[in-house]
Design a protein around this motif. Structure first.
Motif, PDB file in Angstrom:
ATOM      1  N   ARG A  48       0.823  -1.203   0.000  1.00  0.00           N
ATOM      2  CA  ARG A  48       0.000   0.000   0.000  1.00  0.00           C
ATOM      3  C   ARG A  48       0.863   1.262   0.000  1.00  0.00           C
ATOM      4  NH1 ARG A  48      -4.935   0.026   4.097  1.00  0.00           N
ATOM      5  NH2 ARG A  48      -5.400  -1.700   2.680  1.00  0.00           N
ATOM      6  N   GLY A  49       0.474   2.209  -0.848  1.00  0.00           N
ATOM      7  CA  GLY A  49       1.088   3.530  -0.836  1.00  0.00           C
ATOM      8  C   GLY A  49       2.313   3.698  -1.702  1.00  0.00           C
ATOM      9  N   THR A  52       4.758   4.077  -4.964  1.00  0.00           N
ATOM     10  CA  THR A  52       4.747   4.520  -6.354  1.00  0.00           C
ATOM     11  C   THR A  52       5.285   3.393  -7.231  1.00  0.00           C
ATOM     12  OG1 THR A  52       7.001   5.395  -6.316  1.00  0.00           O
ATOM     13  CG2 THR A  52       5.218   6.882  -5.604  1.00  0.00           C
ATOM     14  N   ARG A  66       1.421   7.025  -7.376  1.00  0.00           N
ATOM     15  CA  ARG A  66       1.080   5.840  -6.600  1.00  0.00           C
ATOM     16  C   ARG A  66       0.371   4.808  -7.482  1.00  0.00           C
ATOM     17  NH1 ARG A  66      -0.956   7.849  -0.594  1.00  0.00           N
ATOM     18  NH2 ARG A  66       1.021   8.844   0.000  1.00  0.00           N
TER      19      ARG A  66
END
Length: 313
Positions: A89-90, A92, A131
């Protein structure tokens, strides 16, 4: 062990009482090998066996001489792009590829360079620092591919890698696959887009219900299906005259005008004698523009072999 091939020797995988694949014997050489079959035929199980994500219930396999039971050795030269999305998660796109390379053991500077190169090759440079959660399906496919190729592997295992790509990116990705195959890499590709399988594959492995039902160059496989007449499309200036001459020669099982009126569709059980006769006709005044097999594609061969079982879309 063979160090230049992916080898399955009498490999079976059962999930409890459910069959994954059964008694698989394969020797896969460099180039692009496509796995073809409907859902549940065993394609993903074969890929998971190659990568060591599952272990065989019976038999042995090796990837360029290395057992998948040795993951640290295996993934030094293997890249795997699954059909499923799973991203921390999160992150890039750049961080996703860079962090993999760092875990792989690359120094920070080298990891940064390799990540940038791989993302560029996947066509995601402009989105590299966005992201992944905001990526489209096609972009997520490409960032997974970038991660798979970042460490310059010798073996690429790609599960539905063209899924979700727009036509231009499909073309670019196929060109990348052909370039990598030209360098001597092993690319194992599963795809349900059958005309693209025809375009990109050096060989195919056809599966049904966990068994390999055919393997090899698709046209060579087609030539071995003797009970099915070969279908050939002939484009010409005078299709009715050509049809009459072909019937006179007696080498056709069936012939009809092409729906667009620009040629004929022929079925023959003896392609060699048919082509000899066609050459004679061409030398005697019938203007023939092109001659192409009409059923040496993956879908036609698969349907001949399994009796019409539907390939899942």
């Amino acid at each position: 062990m063979q160090t230049d091939r992916i080898v399955f020797e009498d490999v079976s995988k059962f999930y409890g009482e459910v069959l994954g694949v059964n008694r698989i014997d394969l020797s896969i050489s460099p180039g692009i090998t496509s796995l073809v079959g409907p859902n549940g035929s065993g394609k993903t199980t074969l890929m998971n066996l190659m990568t060591g994500l599952v272990q065989p219930s019976r038999g042995q396999l090796s990837v360029l001489g290395v057992s998948p039971r040795e993951p640290e050795r295996l993934f030094r030269f293997t890249g795997y792009c699954t059909q499923f999305d799973s991203f921390p998660r999160g992150l890039t796109g750049y961080q996703f590829v860079y962090s993999y390379l760092r875990l792989f053991g690359s120094p920070a500077a080298e990891a940064g360079r390799l990540a940038g190169e791989a993302i560029e090759r996947a066509g995601l440079t402009e989105a590299a620092h966005r992201r992944i959660a905001g990526y489209s399906k096609g972009m997520r496919q490409r960032i997974k591919l970038a991660q798979a190729i970042a460490h310059h592997p010798s073996v690429l295992i790609l599960d539905e890698p063209l899924n979700g790509l727009d036509p231009l990116m499909r073309s670019d990705t196929i060109a990348l696959f052909r370039e990598l195959a030209g360098r001597g890499l092993h690319l194992i590709v599963s795809s349900h887009v059958l005309h693209e399988v025809d375009v990109i594959s050096d060989q195919v492995v056809m599966l049904s219900n966990g068994y390999v039902i055919a393997e090899g160059n698709i046209r060579a496989v087609r030539s071995e299906i003797h009970e099915q007449p070969m279908q050939i499309v002939i484009r010409c200036e005078k299709p009715r005259s050509l049809a009459s001459l072909l019937i006179e020669q007696g080498q056709v099982a069936e012939i009809r005008l092409h729906p667009d009126g620009g040629g004929v569709l022929v079925k023959t059980r003896d392609a060699s004698r048919f082509y000899l006769g066609l050459n004679h006709i061409a030398q005697n005044g019938i203007g023939i523009e092109s001659v192409e097999p009409a059923d040496d594609d993956v879908l036609s061969v698969y349907e001949y072999l399994i009796g019409g079982e539907e390939i899942a879309k």
